[in-house]
Design an enzyme around this catalytic site. Structure first.
Site, PDB file in Angstrom:
ATOM      1  NE  ARG A 334      -4.067  -1.826   1.998  1.00 56.08           N
ATOM      2  CZ  ARG A 334      -3.970  -2.904   2.759  1.00 56.08           C
ATOM      3  NH1 ARG A 334      -2.978  -2.992   3.636  1.00 56.08           N
ATOM      4  NH2 ARG A 334      -4.846  -3.859   2.667  1.00 56.08           N
ATOM      5  CE  LYS A 356      -1.041  13.199 -15.241  1.00 55.79           C
ATOM      6  NZ  LYS A 356      -1.302  13.492 -16.657  1.00 55.79           N
ATOM      7  CD  GLU A 398       7.064  16.900 -23.238  1.00 54.43           C
ATOM      8  OE1 GLU A 398       6.405  17.888 -22.851  1.00 54.43           O
ATOM      9  OE2 GLU A 398       6.526  15.866 -23.712  1.00 54.43           O
ATOM     10  CE  LYS A 440       4.770  17.472 -15.058  1.00 55.13           C
ATOM     11  NZ  LYS A 440       4.852  16.158 -15.590  1.00 55.13           N
ATOM     12  CD  GLU A 450      -4.173  15.676 -15.938  1.00 45.70           C
ATOM     13  OE1 GLU A 450      -4.035  14.503 -15.580  1.00 45.70           O
ATOM     14  OE2 GLU A 450      -3.796  16.099 -17.037  1.00 45.70           O
ATOM     15  NE  ARG A 455      -0.115  16.811 -13.671  1.00 50.95           N
ATOM     16  CZ  ARG A 455       0.446  16.028 -12.766  1.00 50.95           C
ATOM     17  NH1 ARG A 455       0.028  16.017 -11.527  1.00 50.95           N
ATOM     18  NH2 ARG A 455       1.434  15.232 -13.082  1.00 50.95           N
ATOM     19  CG  ASN A 459      -2.260  17.744 -21.836  1.00 51.00           C
ATOM     20  OD1 ASN A 459      -1.241  17.178 -21.437  1.00 51.00           O
ATOM     21  ND2 ASN A 459      -3.471  17.430 -21.413  1.00 51.00           N
ATOM     22  CG  HIS A 462       1.201  16.738 -25.101  1.00 56.91           C
ATOM     23  ND1 HIS A 462       2.072  17.807 -25.165  1.00 56.91           N
ATOM     24  CD2 HIS A 462       1.866  15.751 -24.441  1.00 56.91           C
ATOM     25  CE1 HIS A 462       3.195  17.474 -24.549  1.00 56.91           C
ATOM     26  NE2 HIS A 462       3.106  16.238 -24.104  1.00 56.91           N
ATOM     27  CG  HIS A 466      -1.737  12.309 -27.191  1.00 56.69           C
ATOM     28  ND1 HIS A 466      -2.445  12.888 -26.152  1.00 56.69           N
ATOM     29  CD2 HIS A 466      -0.498  12.053 -26.707  1.00 56.69           C
ATOM     30  CE1 HIS A 466      -1.649  12.974 -25.096  1.00 56.69           C
ATOM     31  NE2 HIS A 466      -0.466  12.466 -25.409  1.00 56.69           N
ATOM     32  CG  HIS A 479       5.908  12.133 -25.967  1.00 59.10           C
ATOM     33  ND1 HIS A 479       4.574  12.104 -26.299  1.00 59.10           N
ATOM     34  CD2 HIS A 479       6.044  13.084 -25.007  1.00 59.10           C
ATOM     35  CE1 HIS A 479       3.929  12.998 -25.556  1.00 59.10           C
ATOM     36  NE2 HIS A 479       4.806  13.595 -24.762  1.00 59.10           N
TER      37      HIS A 479
HETATM   38  N1  LIG Z   1       4.713  10.409 -15.425  1.00 64.13           N
HETATM   39  C1  LIG Z   1       4.691  11.427 -16.215  1.00 64.13           C
HETATM   40  O1  LIG Z   1       4.237  12.504 -15.867  1.00 64.13           O
HETATM   41  C2  LIG Z   1       5.276  11.276 -17.591  1.00 64.13           C
HETATM   42  C3  LIG Z   1       5.539  12.399 -18.378  1.00 64.13           C
HETATM   43  C4  LIG Z   1       6.141  12.220 -19.628  1.00 64.13           C
HETATM   44  C5  LIG Z   1       6.451  10.943 -20.076  1.00 64.13           C
HETATM   45  N2  LIG Z   1       6.154   9.875 -19.284  1.00 64.13           N
HETATM   46  C6  LIG Z   1       6.469   8.522 -19.727  1.00 64.13           C
HETATM   47  O2  LIG Z   1       7.874   8.437 -19.886  1.00 64.13           O
HETATM   48  C7  LIG Z   1       8.185   7.494 -20.902  1.00 64.13           C
HETATM   49  C8  LIG Z   1       9.128   8.140 -21.874  1.00 64.13           C
HETATM   50  O3  LIG Z   1      10.282   8.526 -21.184  1.00 64.13           O
HETATM   51  P1  LIG Z   1      11.702   8.571 -21.891  1.00 64.13           P
HETATM   52  O4  LIG Z   1      11.597   9.415 -23.078  1.00 64.13           O
HETATM   53  O5  LIG Z   1      12.693   8.906 -20.852  1.00 64.13           O
HETATM   54  O6  LIG Z   1      11.857   7.082 -22.426  1.00 64.13           O
HETATM   55  P2  LIG Z   1      12.620   5.794 -21.855  1.00 64.13           P
HETATM   56  O7  LIG Z   1      12.561   5.707 -20.405  1.00 64.13           O
HETATM   57  O8  LIG Z   1      12.094   4.670 -22.635  1.00 64.13           O
HETATM   58  O9  LIG Z   1      14.130   6.113 -22.273  1.00 64.13           O
HETATM   59  C9  LIG Z   1      14.483   6.248 -23.630  1.00 64.13           C
HETATM   60  C10 LIG Z   1      15.715   5.407 -23.974  1.00 64.13           C
HETATM   61  O10 LIG Z   1      16.881   6.050 -23.462  1.00 64.13           O
HETATM   62  C11 LIG Z   1      17.634   5.133 -22.666  1.00 64.13           C
HETATM   63  N3  LIG Z   1      18.290   5.958 -21.641  1.00 64.13           N
HETATM   64  C12 LIG Z   1      17.700   6.687 -20.663  1.00 64.13           C
HETATM   65  N4  LIG Z   1      18.616   7.397 -20.017  1.00 64.13           N
HETATM   66  C13 LIG Z   1      19.823   7.122 -20.582  1.00 64.13           C
HETATM   67  C14 LIG Z   1      21.149   7.576 -20.362  1.00 64.13           C
HETATM   68  N5  LIG Z   1      21.420   8.525 -19.460  1.00 64.13           N
HETATM   69  N6  LIG Z   1      22.130   7.039 -21.108  1.00 64.13           N
HETATM   70  C15 LIG Z   1      21.858   6.128 -22.079  1.00 64.13           C
HETATM   71  N7  LIG Z   1      20.623   5.686 -22.359  1.00 64.13           N
HETATM   72  C16 LIG Z   1      19.616   6.190 -21.613  1.00 64.13           C
HETATM   73  C17 LIG Z   1      16.628   4.148 -22.171  1.00 64.13           C
HETATM   74  O11 LIG Z   1      17.225   2.927 -21.838  1.00 64.13           O
HETATM   75  C18 LIG Z   1      15.703   4.021 -23.377  1.00 64.13           C
HETATM   76  O12 LIG Z   1      16.235   3.133 -24.299  1.00 64.13           O
HETATM   77  C19 LIG Z   1       6.867   7.063 -21.499  1.00 64.13           C
HETATM   78  O13 LIG Z   1       6.502   5.835 -20.926  1.00 64.13           O
HETATM   79  C20 LIG Z   1       5.902   8.147 -21.055  1.00 64.13           C
HETATM   80  O14 LIG Z   1       4.584   7.687 -20.957  1.00 64.13           O
HETATM   81  C21 LIG Z   1       5.580  10.014 -18.074  1.00 64.13           C
HETATM   82 ZN   LIG Z   2       4.675  15.088 -23.267  1.00 61.72          ZN
END
Ligand SMILES: NC(=O)c1ccc[n+]([C@@H]2O[C@H](COP(=O)([O-])OP(=O)(O)OC[C@H]3O[C@@H](n4cnc5c(N)ncnc54)[C@H](O)[C@@H]3O)[C@@H](O)[C@H]2O)c1
Ligand SMILES: [Zn+2]
Length: 576
Positions: A334, A356, A398, A440, A450, A455, A459, A462, A466, A479
């Site tokens: 939990r 999130k 972003e 942020k 949200e 918040r 977007n 976005h 999307h 993205h």
């Molecule tokens: N929670 C939120 O508010 C929020 C906001 C935006 C995105 N997200 C989520 O985040 C994800 C996307 O995040 P992302 O773009 O970081 O993708 P990711 O975590 O998949 O990382 C992208 C790639 O970079 C590699 N990588 C990361 N850091 C590295 C480093 N320092 N050196 C070498 N390789 C590295 C990872 O292994 C991966 O292959 C999605 O799942 C998305 O839904 C969440």
């Molecule tokens: Zn985004």
């Protein structure tokens, strides 16, 4: 000749198959320095191939020869020295090398190394190759040997991820790194002592005022207030910051293979030094891992290790790892304390802030999740030096978005420093990330769950993004790339409604392009995109709320735009 006397030599280390020798040769050419390969030197001196020295005289003899060769090499100046893959494990070698030059480590995934050693003759000249390839399961052997060396490779001043890069591209990166490092490496002991004095004075002042200067911002929500630390080389302070946040017990690091192979042992070491017991669970990289299946695997691991409610989850990775690890932290027992150590630009300025967390469902992204705030976020911008370039570029979208919606001055700052920022100049990069994270944090602090609609402004860009992502099954765009195109679309829509002058639209478009982001798309039907946007709306059960601009730094939110205008804008974005 290079006139900079601060750095005497450049040392290239890394596992076999990372291209040390070829890269070192090209770097030497680029800098107009000398080149030396310690393995070649040994062959020259003994008149025997390395494999023969190994088989006839034994590894101990080889290491002795290697130590002697390194000792001599360190007496050189302005030389790029490629050393054997195991040389740095020897403390004496490491200390000598670190004293006389900057150490750059070339990294590659075990699979890449395996491929290169087998397929690319150019890489197959190194010491360890024969014994490795003679093994029954060479890939596994590479994995093991590499893992055992990782703590030593982690001591390098800089690491370059070579997967997917050509020798010349890696050489360029090494030269860039050496320039950056030169600027940030004290010239001599006197300079180091002066830096230490300044740092001690700053620390004393900080302690007196009670402010921790590494804090970029605070996220202050109804459920939790926590600091976001941003700095260059900040990882070393992770243990200290966690203890200050009253965390103790066992820390379970959750990371993906890419990130863990680069930083796992370093982070584990830092946590152990700070008195934490450490476990780690490593998942495959990629969005498919953000699933219930992997959440369950992590639950199983935690059950097996008898994790307790006040133990800590450490999310070490990009947004994928952050969302997954955070979801586990929110639900196991939990709710457990958890911290975010974001390693991608997207994660540093966006995903790690705001709580999130969640996993994907086959029917839609992020359908299962919670709002669950971490106890702290620590972003070390130096970690971005190994992030693949396309991921880095995507992250800038972003960062720029945060400026466009709320901070005109920040947009100007980004604009004036594009070149330095894209080259990861430490001081400016840290400022950009700290500011972007603070924007942020400010938004989510006002509207944690949200509910208030505040918040929603995050977007910006976005809605179309999307549509583009879904229409291409999340396979074509990263993205941030889709968001960049979406932001141009939103700006054009704002212009059509008479909210935004065309100069501002062009201004935004030019800025995105300067950061290497796309501002249009091709090869996609408009109806595919609008259908995907409609589907997105249905899944979320809400009308589309368009975030538009009335000036750079000022947003307005409008619901349901006339289809005609949306289509016209998409048409403009579609490149012939
Ligand atoms: N929670 C939120 O508010 C929020 C906001 C935006 C995105 N997200 C989520 O985040 C994800 C996307 O995040 P992302 O773009 O970081 O993708 P990711 O975590 O998949 O990382 C992208 C790639 O970079 C590699 N990588 C990361 N850091 C590295 C480093 N320092 N050196 C070498 N390789 C590295 C990872 O292994 C991966 O292959 C999605 O799942 C998305 O839904 C969440
Ligand atoms: Zn985004």
């Amino acid at each position: 000749m290079n006139s900079d006397r601060r750095i005497t030599n450049l040392i290239i280390t890394g596992f076999s198959g990372t291209g040390k020798s070829l890269v070192a040769m090209e770097v030497a050419q680029g800098l107009n320095w000398d080149f030396l390969d310690t393995d070649d030197e040994i062959v020259r001196q003994t008149g025997k191939p390395i494999a023969e020295i190994f088989s006839q005289d034994g590894e101990a003899r080889f290491r002795e020869l290697e130590r002697e060769t390194i000792r001599k090499a360190c007496q050189q100046r302005q030389t790029v020295i490629a050393i054997g893959g195991g040389a740095i494990v020897d403390t004496q070698n490491y200390e000598l090398l670190a004293k006389t030059g900057l150490i750059v480590c070339l990294e590659a995934k075990p699979e890449t190394i395996y491929e290169r050693l087998f397929r690319e003759a150019a890489y197959s000249t190194e010491t360890e190759v024969r014994p490795l390839l003679a093994n029954d399961n060479p890939l596994e052997r590479i994995r093991q040997l590499k893992a055992s060396r990782q703590p030593y490779y982690a001591k390098a001043n800089w690491t370059i991820h070579t997967d997917g890069l050509s020798v010349s591209e890696v050489a360029e990166e090494v030269i860039r790194a050496s320039r950056l490092l030169r600027r940030y490496t004290p010239r001599n002991d006197r300079e180091k002592a002066r830096n230490d004095r300044v740092k001690a004075r700053n620390d004393r002042e900080k302690a007196r005022s009670g402010i921790d200067k590494d804090i970029a911002c605070l996220v202050e929500t109804e459920t939790q207030s926590y600091p976001v630390f941003v700095g260059y080389g900040l990882l070393d302070k992770l243990g200290e910051k966690m203890k200050k946040a009253a965390l103790s017990g066992t820390a379970t690091i959750i990371s993906d293979e890419n990130v863990f192979s680069l930083y796992g042992s370093k982070v584990a070491g830092i946590l152990k030094d700070a008195g934490f017991a450490v476990n780690s669970f490593v998942v495959p990289p990629g969005e498919e891992t953000k699933s219930m299946d992997y959440a369950i695997k992590i639950y199983d691991f935690l059950v097996e290790r008898r994790a307790e409610r006040d133990d800590i989850i450490v999310a070490l990775g990009g947004g994928m790892v952050g969302d997954l690890a955070g979801f586990v932290a929110a639900t196991f027992l939990r709710g457990m304390p958890w911290i975010q150590v974001p390693t991608s630009l997207v994660a540093m300025v966006d995903a790690s802030i705001g709580g999130k967390v969640g996993v994907n469902h086959p029917e839609g992204k992020n359908l299962i999740g919670a709002f669950y705030q971490p106890n702290l976020v620590l972003a070390d911008c130096q970690i971005l030096t190994t992030l693949p370039k396309r991921e880095m570029t995507s992250g800038w979208a972003e960062v720029i978005k945060h400026g466009l919606i709320l901070d005109k001055e920040f947009v100007q700052f980004l604009e004036s420093n594009v070149n330095k920022l894209t080259k990861l100049e430490p001081e400016l990069l840290t400022r950009a990330i700290a500011r972007s994270a603070a924007i942020k944090a400010q938004v989510v602090s006002q509207d944690e769950k949200e509910r208030e609609g505040k918040r929603t402004i995050l977007n910006y860009g976005h809605t179309i993004a999307h549509g583009l992502e879904a229409a291409t099954w999340y396979k074509h765009f990263l993205h941030g790339e889709a968001v960049a195109i979406g932001m141009v679309g939103a700006a054009k829509l704002s212009q059509r409604l008479g909210l935004l002058p065309s100069a501002a639209v062009e201004h935004q478009q030019a800025l995105l392009q300067k950061f290497g982001l796309p501002t249009g798309f091709s090869g996609l039907g408009l109806t595919e995109i609008t259908r995907a946007m409609e589907l997105d709306k249905k899944t979320k059960g809400k009308a589309i709320r368009w975030v538009l601009l009335r000036d750079i730094g000022k947003v307005v939110i409008l619901s349901d735009m006339p289809q005609r205008d949306v289509l016209a804008v998409l048409q403009e974005l579609a490149e012939p």
